[in-house]
Scaffold this motif. Structure first.
Motif, PDB file in Angstrom:
ATOM      1  N   HIS A 122       0.916  -1.159   0.254  1.00 16.48           N
ATOM      2  CA  HIS A 122       0.061   0.023  -0.023  1.00 16.48           C
ATOM      3  C   HIS A 122       0.969   1.371  -0.203  1.00 16.48           C
ATOM      4  N   TRP A 123       0.474   2.139   0.610  1.00 15.17           N
ATOM      5  CA  TRP A 123       1.174   3.522   0.537  1.00 15.17           C
ATOM      6  C   TRP A 123       0.768   4.571   1.866  1.00 15.17           C
ATOM      7  N   SER A 124       1.181   5.738   1.866  1.00 15.93           N
ATOM      8  CA  SER A 124       0.561   6.579   2.875  1.00 15.93           C
ATOM      9  C   SER A 124       0.455   7.832   2.576  1.00 15.93           C
ATOM     10  N   GLY A 138      -5.635  -5.095   6.700  1.00 14.72           N
ATOM     11  CA  GLY A 138      -5.457  -3.646   6.495  1.00 14.72           C
ATOM     12  C   GLY A 138      -6.273  -3.215   5.068  1.00 14.72           C
ATOM     13  N   ASP A 139      -5.212  -2.292   4.545  1.00 16.25           N
ATOM     14  CA  ASP A 139      -5.585  -2.262   3.220  1.00 16.25           C
ATOM     15  C   ASP A 139      -4.335  -2.512   1.999  1.00 16.25           C
ATOM     16  N   THR A 140      -4.687  -3.113   1.077  1.00 10.02           N
ATOM     17  CA  THR A 140      -3.635  -3.756   0.491  1.00 10.02           C
ATOM     18  C   THR A 140      -4.098  -4.045  -1.084  1.00 10.02           C
ATOM     19  N   GLY A 141      -3.133  -3.867  -1.928  1.00  7.96           N
ATOM     20  CA  GLY A 141      -3.219  -4.620  -3.380  1.00  7.96           C
ATOM     21  C   GLY A 141      -3.001  -5.957  -3.183  1.00  7.96           C
ATOM     22  N   HIS A 152      -5.195  -1.417  -4.272  1.00  5.64           N
ATOM     23  CA  HIS A 152      -6.358  -1.929  -3.629  1.00  5.64           C
ATOM     24  C   HIS A 152      -6.980  -3.287  -4.299  1.00  5.64           C
ATOM     25  N   GLN A 153      -6.937  -4.252  -3.603  1.00  7.26           N
ATOM     26  CA  GLN A 153      -7.325  -5.521  -4.269  1.00  7.26           C
ATOM     27  C   GLN A 153      -8.800  -5.550  -4.630  1.00  7.26           C
ATOM     28  N   ASN A 154      -9.222  -6.542  -5.462  1.00  7.80           N
ATOM     29  CA  ASN A 154     -10.620  -6.581  -6.056  1.00  7.80           C
ATOM     30  C   ASN A 154     -11.087  -7.858  -5.209  1.00  7.80           C
ATOM     31  N   PRO A 155     -12.827  -8.065  -5.130  1.00  7.65           N
ATOM     32  CA  PRO A 155     -12.977  -9.546  -4.235  1.00  7.65           C
ATOM     33  C   PRO A 155     -12.551 -10.610  -4.885  1.00  7.65           C
ATOM     34  N   ARG A 156     -12.372 -10.873  -6.372  1.00  7.66           N
ATOM     35  CA  ARG A 156     -11.571 -11.910  -6.553  1.00  7.66           C
ATOM     36  C   ARG A 156     -10.295 -12.424  -6.285  1.00  7.66           C
ATOM     37  N   GLU A 157      -9.408 -11.227  -6.060  1.00  9.52           N
ATOM     38  CA  GLU A 157      -8.263 -11.358  -5.344  1.00  9.52           C
ATOM     39  C   GLU A 157      -8.257 -11.642  -4.032  1.00  9.52           C
TER      40      GLU A 157
END
Length: 349
Positions: free
Chosen positions: A210-212, A240-243, A280-285
């Motif tokens: 991610h980043w800030s 948290g928040d992630t790709g 930001h990952q999507n639901p499939r990921e």
């Protein structure tokens, strides 16, 4: 002469860069270059020109002004003991985890907007799933990074006044919180650190992609992270928040921790993919992530409360169900929780 290196000049430049980081100063590492944090083998956040291209694309779905949850506001028990695990959705990435006698909040936001301004920015379209006055005594708060939809200083001030919890957060965020809320109990840690929190439990601070930033001039000055909550009988994972990042960090979690009874994984704020995919990952990921980290059950977060990106309000839940069906995974194992929804999570078999 102009092609020669100037060691003294390079040292001065490095010193200026370090001094320019208003949140953190420390030695370089595999994810800190001495001035800014980064994702190893990862992608940087988009440039300002990319942001403008997205904002002007005309593809933003229209969300309703209000979208109340079908669940009433929950009134949690004072504590949950033993092997029981109760998780209550407050909204977005805010959940109450009750386990091993501890009450833990993730990325608490009770404010009406996820924004530096009280009159503009993403507005909450459903009330928090727990009224603030109905919170049980909060022992621990996990703050994953400093974006406004995850680090809400107004809420942290209320928690300090009413509960005085310990806040565990990645490096640099303690400077921001401590300046705004003197006396708040803060523990700032790097990826890989383990923190004892009582009742035989510990929190591991772990990498995510991610980043800030709180504004235009503090990008990547503070670290971002996920957390593993280790209790005497099981482990829980809050990403948290992630790709998705090719699943690298999910595989790392499986290798390091073996598996999880329960995971909280983001499923929203993912469109358009050309701009959002790295962060930001999507639901499939997210379903892939659940499988890769060996989570028996999972809750979807980061959706349905604040409009941050282009997808329709209900799409993350629909896409999650489709992805689970495609993988032959029961929809009861990975639920897109709504505010006020309470899940008494079964023990992993």
């Amino acid at each position: 002469m102009s092609g020669r290196r100037n060691p003294a000049g390079a040292a001065k430049l490095a010193a200026r860069k370090r001094a320019a980081n208003r949140y953190y100063s420390g030695p370089p590492s595999d994810h800190f270059d001495g001035a800014l944090f980064f994702n190893p083998d990862g992608q940087l956040p988009g440039r300002f020109a990319d942001l403008l291209k997205w904002q002007l694309n005309g593809q933003r779905s229209k969300w309703p002004a209000t979208n109340p949850s079908p669940f009433p506001q929950a009134k949690p028990a004072a504590k949950v003991e033993g092997a029981d695990l109760t998780v209550t959705m407050v909204g977005h990435s805010t959940l109450l985890i009750q386990k091993a006698g501890l009450n833990i909040l993730t990325d608490p936001v009770w404010s009406s907007r996820a924004s530096p301004l009280p009159f503009a920015g993403p507005k909450r379209i459903n009330p928090p799933g727990i009224a603030f006055a109905d919170l049980p005594p909060i022992d621990l708060v996990l703050v994953s990074h400093n974006h406004y939809d995850h680090l809400d200083l107004a809420t942290l001030k209320r928690l300090k006044a009413g509960h005085d919890p310990l806040v565990i957060t990645p490096l640099g965020n303690d400077a921001l919180i401590g300046k705004a809320i003197p006396g708040m109990r803060l523990a700032a840690h790097d990826w890989g650190d383990r923190v004892e929190v009582g009742n035989g439990a510990a929190v591991h601070v772990e990498p995510v992609h991610h980043w800030s930033a709180r504004g235009a001039r503090d990008r990547r000055m503070a670290l971002w992270a996920g957390f593993v909550i280790e209790t005497p009988d099981s482990k829980l994972y809050f990403a948290g928040d992630t790709g998705f990042h090719d699943g690298i960090n999910y595989r790392l979690m499986a290798e390091k921790h073996g598996g999880f009874r329960f995971a909280i994984l983001p499923i929203g704020a993912y469109e358009p993919r050309w701009f959002m995919a790295p962060q930001h990952q999507n639901p499939r990921e997210a379903v892939q992530g659940m499988t890769l980290c060996n989570a028996t059950f999972a809750a979807g977060c980061h959706w349905g409360t604040f409009q941050l990106t282009d997808e329709p309000v209900d799409e993350p839940a629909r896409k999650l169900a489709e992805a689970l069906d495609d993988q032959g995974i029961s929809r009861q194992r990975f639920r897109a929780l709504l505010p006020g929804e309470v899940w008494d999570v079964p023990e992993a078999s």
